[in-house]
Scaffold this active site. Sequence first.
Site, short mmCIF file in Angstrom:
data_model
loop_
_atom_site.label_atom_id
_atom_site.label_comp_id
_atom_site.label_asym_id
_atom_site.label_seq_id
_atom_site.Cartn_x
_atom_site.Cartn_y
_atom_site.Cartn_z
CE1 TYR A 85 -1.02 -23.19 -1.79
CE2 TYR A 85 0.16 -24.99 -0.73
CZ TYR A 85 -0.64 -24.52 -1.75
OH TYR A 85 -1.07 -25.37 -2.73
CB THR A 138 -28.63 -33.80 -7.32
OG1 THR A 138 -28.24 -32.88 -6.30
CG2 THR A 138 -30.15 -33.78 -7.46
#
Length: 473
Positions: A85, A138
Amino acid sequence: MNHPAPKTIGQQYGRRSWAEPWKIKMVEPIEMVSHDVREKAMAAAGYNTFLLRSDDVYIDLLTDSGTSAMSDRQWAGLMLGDESYAGSRNFYHLEDAVQSYYGYQYVVPTHQGRGAEHLISKAVIRPGMVVPGNMYFTTTRLHQELAGGRFVDVIIDEAHDPADPHLFKGNVDLDKLQALIDDVGAEQIAYISLAGTVNMAGGQPVSMANVKALRALCDRYGIRIYLDATRMVENCYFIQQHEDGYADKPIAAILKEFCSYTDGAWMSAKKDNLVNIGGWLAVNDEEVFDLARNMVVVYEGLHTYGGMAGRDMEALAIGIEESVQDDHVCSRVGQVLYLGDLLTEWGVPIVTPIGGHAIFLDAKRFYPHIPQDQFPAQTLAAELYLDAGVRGMERGNVSAGRDPETGDHRYPALELTRLAIPRRVYTQAHMDVVAESVKAVYDKRLQTKGLRMVYEPQYLRFFQARFEPLELD
Ligand code: PLI
């Protein structure tokens, strides 16, 4: 201004042909579905190529984003994924690759480009600020607007003319920028949003001279420059080909020099960096890094994975190194030029000079009888699919969206249909099939009618909008 003719790949190497610097080890079968199936699929997709199932597509030129073929080294890298992690070793490999090849100091991983756009926009834009840039993209503009900014286009005028021969149509117009600074005041400018190459202009590059001059101007006012590095490697190829003093410099050196004139970059690693998912933000300013590194844990994931698996980061680190190799870049852009040259030879109107990642068909010249509010570029994308199962995408009125203040369509000068070439995926024979399909659609252009929009989502409407064909007379 006169421009020298672009050098062909053959001229560059003193021979007629070039070939890809790889051989194929694994294949993925594709097939062309029948015309009948294509018609039904297009109607079910509301004449929007984003809504097609990929199984119904033969040659998929929707995007060059996340569609690259990874190398054997990258696939091997997947097996080295460290899925801890925190503190994954693959993150440190990625950090080192970004620092080595792009030259920035601090790196924040993100799941893809728009994750990085989100972080930089939130970190640097205060409501009411202005973000000048070399044409909008965009997702980039939307994140700038969502953070309270207002994007202002300061690209040179030539970029808005699909036939203008300027070799660096991505350049910033420094006079336009100066006028904007005089108008709003330097303290109101969040940063310069500089894209290399400029996607919406047709994959057009920015010159080294332009970024140097931009740096000098910004230094006078203390304005930062952030680079959209998504296709910056391809931009470097055009600098190598066309700008004095760079012909003998490797792409990697050109990239490092260009980035040195900027303060940081966001990256959709799904393009240049040759992976199917991933992105990063990299900056030199410790304060901006601190903000971004804190926000990444809110929106993406811990600062040593940012939404990517460890194995994705490993493939990305390797992809960065592969992406700057001269023979790779030369054959990648060479394939785009090959398709563009064929279409030009056959009289099909495309954006010229040909850009780095795609051929952009000029829908206004293709369908002069279809008004822009009947979506000629969307129509052309639909027609291409119907003809031979080739999927492209609209880059015109639909993509430009509505002006947030007036609510009207934006009606951009460029009404284009993009055929984006995935990296290391298709052969020259596929390009021939595509060119022949475009020609067939061009030959029956005068019998083609436009579309009307029947469903329009609020954000980034081009992804999910639906259309119906206008009645034939
Ligand atoms: O699709 P993302 O979120 O990884 O990246 C967004 C993005 C940022 N900048 C530029 C210049 C892009 O082209 C871009 C994404 N482009 C897509 C998906 C394309 O098809 O061009």
